[in-house]
Design an enzyme around this catalytic site. Structure first.
Site, PDB file in Angstrom:
ATOM      1  N   ARG A  50       0.782  -1.370  -0.029  1.00 38.85           N
ATOM      2  CA  ARG A  50      -0.028  -0.024   0.289  1.00 38.85           C
ATOM      3  C   ARG A  50       0.899   1.114  -0.175  1.00 38.85           C
ATOM      4  O   ARG A  50       0.414   2.112  -0.765  1.00 38.85           O
ATOM      5  CB  ARG A  50      -0.955  -0.033   1.213  1.00 38.85           C
ATOM      6  CG  ARG A  50      -2.087   1.024   1.178  1.00 38.85           C
ATOM      7  CD  ARG A  50      -2.829   0.822   2.132  1.00 38.85           C
ATOM      8  NE  ARG A  50      -2.445   1.182   3.699  1.00 38.85           N
ATOM      9  CZ  ARG A  50      -3.285   1.061   4.594  1.00 38.85           C
ATOM     10  NH1 ARG A  50      -4.386   0.657   4.706  1.00 38.85           N
ATOM     11  NH2 ARG A  50      -2.553   1.323   5.842  1.00 38.85           N
ATOM     12  N   LYS A 149      -2.630   7.247   1.303  1.00 33.57           N
ATOM     13  CA  LYS A 149      -2.270   7.462   2.575  1.00 33.57           C
ATOM     14  C   LYS A 149      -1.190   8.535   2.700  1.00 33.57           C
ATOM     15  O   LYS A 149       0.118   8.205   2.882  1.00 33.57           O
ATOM     16  CB  LYS A 149      -1.776   6.351   3.303  1.00 33.57           C
ATOM     17  CG  LYS A 149      -2.120   6.095   4.627  1.00 33.57           C
ATOM     18  CD  LYS A 149      -2.299   4.741   5.394  1.00 33.57           C
ATOM     19  CE  LYS A 149      -2.175   4.687   6.932  1.00 33.57           C
ATOM     20  NZ  LYS A 149      -3.014   5.505   7.688  1.00 33.57           N
ATOM     21  N   GLU A 182     -16.060   6.508   5.655  1.00 30.39           N
ATOM     22  CA  GLU A 182     -15.159   5.903   6.952  1.00 30.39           C
ATOM     23  C   GLU A 182     -15.002   6.767   7.958  1.00 30.39           C
ATOM     24  O   GLU A 182     -15.515   8.065   8.097  1.00 30.39           O
ATOM     25  CB  GLU A 182     -13.604   5.449   6.385  1.00 30.39           C
ATOM     26  CG  GLU A 182     -12.909   6.800   5.768  1.00 30.39           C
ATOM     27  CD  GLU A 182     -11.393   6.419   5.502  1.00 30.39           C
ATOM     28  OE1 GLU A 182     -11.198   5.207   5.798  1.00 30.39           O
ATOM     29  OE2 GLU A 182     -10.725   7.364   4.781  1.00 30.39           O
TER      30      GLU A 182
END
Ligand code: PXG
Length: 292
Positions: A50, A149, A182
């Protein structure tokens, strides 16, 4: 504590980066939060993959291979004698000029901190958490894609401040269409009957590693795990609700915007998944210390 910076381990007090690093000046960089349990780094490959996907999305070439990065994480844990803890892996754009052009940055910096983390008070895991929906929406996919991220967490921080102002620890963030995306550092799940549901990535959720593990554990256990678009109505009328994240692990939610969820206490499916998750963390992961 020893901190890894660009291939070297430094003492904590000497672990410093330049004020000209674009990670500081512009939030230009990416990161991962990883956990170690019982002498193993949990889901290391998934986190490293990721990280490289986040980096690719912002056109940042990490000056190490996946294997070198994985080894650096494990080595940093070992050098700090960390058996259970938290690893913060940061890759910044590196030192550049005053001007946001990333091409003026010489080389990305890689920082690895192996420490401890306590995201929420232990009692909250027993009792369950209250959360609220906040006004700050999740980033649009056409802006800083919420799958990245990145070091630019201001949107989430604003939402967190709103949660704090409302006297709670986490915030439900909706996307610009009003669907549930989220929380600020956690994915959200609901249980309805024998179905486990979590918003799809297209709603603005991060591709959470814990989220993926929980979906797998649920399916192994005969639950139907789906990713429908969800509204606040769906949250309010759920039988159970919980959040997932590397830091938070699984934490039950018992109230959302003043509405009591289900029986108002952590539900049986949530508790079962918590137990299964903890059991898995103890036995799987990349060994930090040589296996005798
Ligand atoms: N959504 C967002 C926006 C996150 O930042 C998650 C979901 C959960 O993803 P994982 O892959 O961890 O299951 C995150 C993760 C911290 C901290 O410093 C934050 C995260 C992870 C670890 C520590 O509070 N965020």
């Amino acid at each position: 504590m020893k901190i890894y910076i660009d291939g070297k381990l430094c003492d904590e007090k000497n672990a410093k980066i330049s004020v000209f690093d674009h990670g500081l000046l512009y939030g230009d960089g990416v990161f991962e939060g990883i956990r170690a349990y019982n002498g193993r780094v949990f889901k290391l490959k998934e986190h490293i993959d990721r990280l490289y996907c986040s980096a690719k999305a912002i056109l940042l070439t990490i000056p190490m291979s996946h294997e070198q990065m994985s080894k650096a994480v494990v080595d940093t844990c070992r050098k700090n004698n960390l058996r259970d803890g938290y690893v913060r892996l940061v890759v910044t754009r590196g030192v550049g000029t005053l001007g946001l052009n990333p091409n003026k940055c010489e080389k990305p910096s890689v920082i690895i901190i192996a420490d401890k983390i306590q995201v929420y008070p232990p009692a909250m895991y027993q009792r369950g958490m209250d959360i609220v929906t906040v006004a700050t929406t999740r980033n649009l996919h056409s802006a800083v894609n919420p799958a990245i991220k990145s070091l630019n967490y201001l949107n989430n921080i604003l939402a967190k401040i709103e949660a704090n102002n409302a006297g709670v620890e986490e915030a439900v963030m909706l996307n610009s269409e009003g669907f549930v995306a989220e929380c600020t550092a956690d994915n959200i799940f609901i249980v309805k009957g024998n179905q486990l549901m979590t918003p799809p990535l297209s709603a603005g959720a991060l591709y959470g590693i814990t989220r993926g593990v929980v979906m797998e554990l649920a399916r192994e256990n005969g639950l139907l795990a789906t990713e429908p678009t969800l509204t606040r109505y769906d949250l309010f009328n759920a039988d159970e609700c919980f959040l997932t994240g590397t830091g938070a692990e699984l934490i039950p939610v018992v109230k959302i915007d003043g509405r009591v969820i289900g029986a108002g206490k952590p539900g049986p499916i949530t508790k079962d998944l918590v137990n299964r998750y903890h059991a898995l963390t103890k036995v799987s992961g990349e060994p930090i210390f040589p296996v005798k």
